[in-house]
Design an enzyme around this catalytic site. Sequence first.
Site, PDB file in Angstrom:
ATOM      1  N   CYS A 333      19.750  18.292  12.971  1.00 10.74           N
ATOM      2  CA  CYS A 333      20.942  17.379  12.977  1.00 10.74           C
ATOM      3  C   CYS A 333      22.382  18.271  13.407  1.00 10.74           C
ATOM      4  O   CYS A 333      23.212  17.703  13.727  1.00 10.74           O
ATOM      5  CB  CYS A 333      21.149  16.750  11.560  1.00 10.74           C
ATOM      6  SG  CYS A 333      20.409  17.630  10.344  1.00 10.74           S
ATOM      7  N   ARG A 362      10.952  26.637   8.621  1.00 10.48           N
ATOM      8  CA  ARG A 362      11.268  26.744   7.161  1.00 10.48           C
ATOM      9  C   ARG A 362      10.379  27.723   6.480  1.00 10.48           C
ATOM     10  O   ARG A 362       8.960  27.629   6.760  1.00 10.48           O
ATOM     11  CB  ARG A 362      10.971  24.967   6.593  1.00 10.48           C
ATOM     12  CG  ARG A 362      11.916  24.146   7.185  1.00 10.48           C
ATOM     13  CD  ARG A 362      11.783  22.576   6.894  1.00 10.48           C
ATOM     14  NE  ARG A 362      12.489  21.766   7.319  1.00 10.48           N
ATOM     15  CZ  ARG A 362      12.539  20.527   7.366  1.00 10.48           C
ATOM     16  NH1 ARG A 362      11.735  19.927   6.590  1.00 10.48           N
ATOM     17  NH2 ARG A 362      13.364  19.723   7.975  1.00 10.48           N
ATOM     18  N   GLN A 380       9.779  18.841  15.558  1.00  9.91           N
ATOM     19  CA  GLN A 380       9.830  17.348  15.163  1.00  9.91           C
ATOM     20  C   GLN A 380      10.500  16.542  16.307  1.00  9.91           C
ATOM     21  O   GLN A 380      11.353  16.863  17.058  1.00  9.91           O
ATOM     22  CB  GLN A 380      10.979  17.478  14.117  1.00  9.91           C
ATOM     23  CG  GLN A 380      10.995  16.479  12.920  1.00  9.91           C
ATOM     24  CD  GLN A 380      11.990  16.773  11.874  1.00  9.91           C
ATOM     25  OE1 GLN A 380      12.850  17.651  12.003  1.00  9.91           O
ATOM     26  NE2 GLN A 380      11.749  16.265  10.783  1.00  9.91           N
ATOM     27  N   ASP A 382      12.724  14.408  16.660  1.00 14.48           N
ATOM     28  CA  ASP A 382      14.043  14.267  15.814  1.00 14.48           C
ATOM     29  C   ASP A 382      14.860  13.598  16.852  1.00 14.48           C
ATOM     30  O   ASP A 382      14.934  13.474  17.930  1.00 14.48           O
ATOM     31  CB  ASP A 382      14.635  15.563  15.489  1.00 14.48           C
ATOM     32  CG  ASP A 382      15.185  15.494  14.125  1.00 14.48           C
ATOM     33  OD1 ASP A 382      15.427  14.354  13.649  1.00 14.48           O
ATOM     34  OD2 ASP A 382      15.774  16.619  13.639  1.00 14.48           O
ATOM     35  N   HIS A 384      18.906  11.336  16.599  1.00 17.46           N
ATOM     36  CA  HIS A 384      20.110  11.069  15.644  1.00 17.46           C
ATOM     37  C   HIS A 384      20.943   9.745  16.327  1.00 17.46           C
ATOM     38  O   HIS A 384      21.160   9.680  17.653  1.00 17.46           O
ATOM     39  CB  HIS A 384      20.941  12.290  15.407  1.00 17.46           C
ATOM     40  CG  HIS A 384      20.421  13.225  14.664  1.00 17.46           C
ATOM     41  ND1 HIS A 384      19.597  14.229  15.213  1.00 17.46           N
ATOM     42  CD2 HIS A 384      20.527  13.170  13.293  1.00 17.46           C
ATOM     43  CE1 HIS A 384      19.257  14.891  14.246  1.00 17.46           C
ATOM     44  NE2 HIS A 384      19.521  14.447  13.079  1.00 17.46           N
ATOM     45  N   LYS A 464      17.590   7.269   2.456  1.00 20.45           N
ATOM     46  CA  LYS A 464      16.697   7.071   3.481  1.00 20.45           C
ATOM     47  C   LYS A 464      15.551   6.104   3.286  1.00 20.45           C
ATOM     48  O   LYS A 464      15.198   5.690   2.111  1.00 20.45           O
ATOM     49  CB  LYS A 464      15.962   8.388   3.963  1.00 20.45           C
ATOM     50  CG  LYS A 464      15.177   9.159   2.637  1.00 20.45           C
ATOM     51  CD  LYS A 464      14.384  10.537   3.100  1.00 20.45           C
ATOM     52  CE  LYS A 464      13.604  11.017   2.017  1.00 20.45           C
ATOM     53  NZ  LYS A 464      13.020  12.286   2.290  1.00 20.45           N
ATOM     54  N   HIS A 510      19.908   9.762  11.043  1.00 19.27           N
ATOM     55  CA  HIS A 510      18.794  10.542  11.040  1.00 19.27           C
ATOM     56  C   HIS A 510      17.261   9.751  11.270  1.00 19.27           C
ATOM     57  O   HIS A 510      17.431   8.898  10.395  1.00 19.27           O
ATOM     58  CB  HIS A 510      18.735  11.746  10.070  1.00 19.27           C
ATOM     59  CG  HIS A 510      19.656  12.465   9.634  1.00 19.27           C
ATOM     60  ND1 HIS A 510      19.985  13.824  10.126  1.00 19.27           N
ATOM     61  CD2 HIS A 510      20.964  11.921   9.014  1.00 19.27           C
ATOM     62  CE1 HIS A 510      21.437  14.095   9.522  1.00 19.27           C
ATOM     63  NE2 HIS A 510      21.744  13.261   8.815  1.00 19.27           N
TER      64      HIS A 510
END
Length: 639
Positions: A333, A362, A380, A382, A384, A464, A510
């Site tokens: 992000c 991570r 991911q 991912d 946005h 979320k 997100h």
Amino acid sequence: MIRITLPDGAQREFPGPVTVTEVAASIGPGLAKAALAGKIGDRLVDTSHQITADSPLSIITARDAEGLELIRHSTAHLLAYAVKELFPEAQVTVGPVIENGFFYDFAYQRPFTPEDLAAIEKRMQELAARDEPVVRRVLPRDEAVAYFKGLGEHYKAEIIAAIPGGEELSLYREGHFEDLCRGPHVPSTGRLKFFKLMKVAGAYWRGDHRNEMLQRIYGTAWASREELQQYLRVLEEAEKRDHRRLGRELGLFHLDEHSPGTVFWHPKGWALWQEVEQYMRRVYRDNGYQEVKGPQILDQSLWEKTGHWDKYRDNMFTTESEKRAYALKPMNCPGHILIYKQGIKSYRDLPLRYGEFGACHRNEPTGGLHGIMRVRGFTQDDGHIFCTQEQVLQECANYTALVQKVYKDFGFTDIIYKLATRPDARIGTDESWDLAEKALMDGLRHSGCAFEIAAGEGAFYGPKIEYTLKDALGRQWQCGTLQIDPNLPERLDAQYVAEDGSRKRPLMLHRATVGSMERFIGMLIEHYAGALPVWLAPVQLALLNITDAQADYCREIAAKLQKMLPGQDLRVALDLRNEKITYKIREHSLQKLPYILVAGDKEKAAGAVAVRGRGNRDLGVMSVEAFAELIAQDIATKV
């Protein structure tokens, strides 16, 4: 008089204090026999609990969710009782209920063996057969500490000593075993009939690796024999579907101690990965996303600005160069905001949707790693969305429709929707959280989705929606998410020019659809037990010759199929080895291929192939054109 109000509104009166058991008996002897506990308002109480004032009351039985949890909690105590009978020197620590069962941690001088586990389970059955009453008593904290120290239960005494002074604690006794517990418990051990001990594992005292290692015994308990047997059948099937075993047997990937928590993808596994990634790339394109790519390493100062450094630093891999501190990104992000900030954005540019197959890292603890489901390095899907407050509702509804379509294509049709609300540790104002939570609720309602509230489970920067999938075994997998974040745009000074010429902050949504690509592929492998649908299968068909005389013919068929299916890039294994055809068929069948095509002299003369479908289905002899139509239909419909 004591007036008891039952769930259906009926009322019963008693001349004085009355127990839950007595109320149940007044309704019927069957209910009194089935009663495990009572529920007064939101509080669960033992069946022996005396009600001294007018109260609402529900009788809890094994058919209730609370009843099943009660059975599991009481079975954990039965486990500790059995261990203390067989191994008096063992010390008991904690034994909570977990999903589908329970565990109890013990300190003992040697590891428990499989034979020990069998003996403990047998003793539990014997103790249950005694049908000993479970009796509650209350002690002041300091007396409870002294009592357990006197028993030699130093771990239990340490737990109690950490409780604030002056409190009274409840203890439960069954036979000659007594344990600390807030309760309630089943009335007697005879109510515990359908259980099984599963395994022994290590566990640190209080979950801290600096403390001594204890032994954790896991078990499962159910309200009926049928439920227990069904659960054990599901476990057996889950073992067959384990993605780690199938990944090895099907040659998809491997894990290696030279890089713990990361995945080595083999050609077949990477073919599956690419099919998932290219599908999601088409989803990006068809839904107005622009694909971007951010760097792997970002300066520590950026993570401090976003709040991740304070909240997440223990899970981040860090490095240093030229006296500057950096972190490998655990999420994408902040990088997307930096891309957004390049150039002036107008309200006309919004909503602006970015998507990235972003590699993240991570620092998960070694004990938490699990195949490709829980890793340290992952990718991911991912995305946005930068939008205005007025656009949030439509974006939420659009995204819910998108995930429903995606999950259906991958074979998941049962979705559970949860709204995770503000946690105690969070950034931002209550007002911004109120607006964000309401927007997500309105978006789900607008989509016609029934949803649950997961109180306090939101991210530290925003609430979320969690999209949880049920697989072929009924197991739940939390997968996609949609989060509203008013905070990061504020912290990183993201702006757009509003219609009136003023500068405003965009809201940031997100979203991740499959989430971790590694985890999602693991889910697919287990959902389909490795027998992936044609469109996802790493190898979609194998072409086998019976003798060398058909080798060139098989090569011609492979080339012809590719021409008949332009744009499909058909994944074909051409097996022209000088082996018996039965051997080759069996070998490819074990690889769970959707189709095996065999060509002998007869098929060659007819310009055809003998087709076998997965599961040893004989589909007969058909022309190459007919087979091309068949597999094209499978791919198009994602069967």
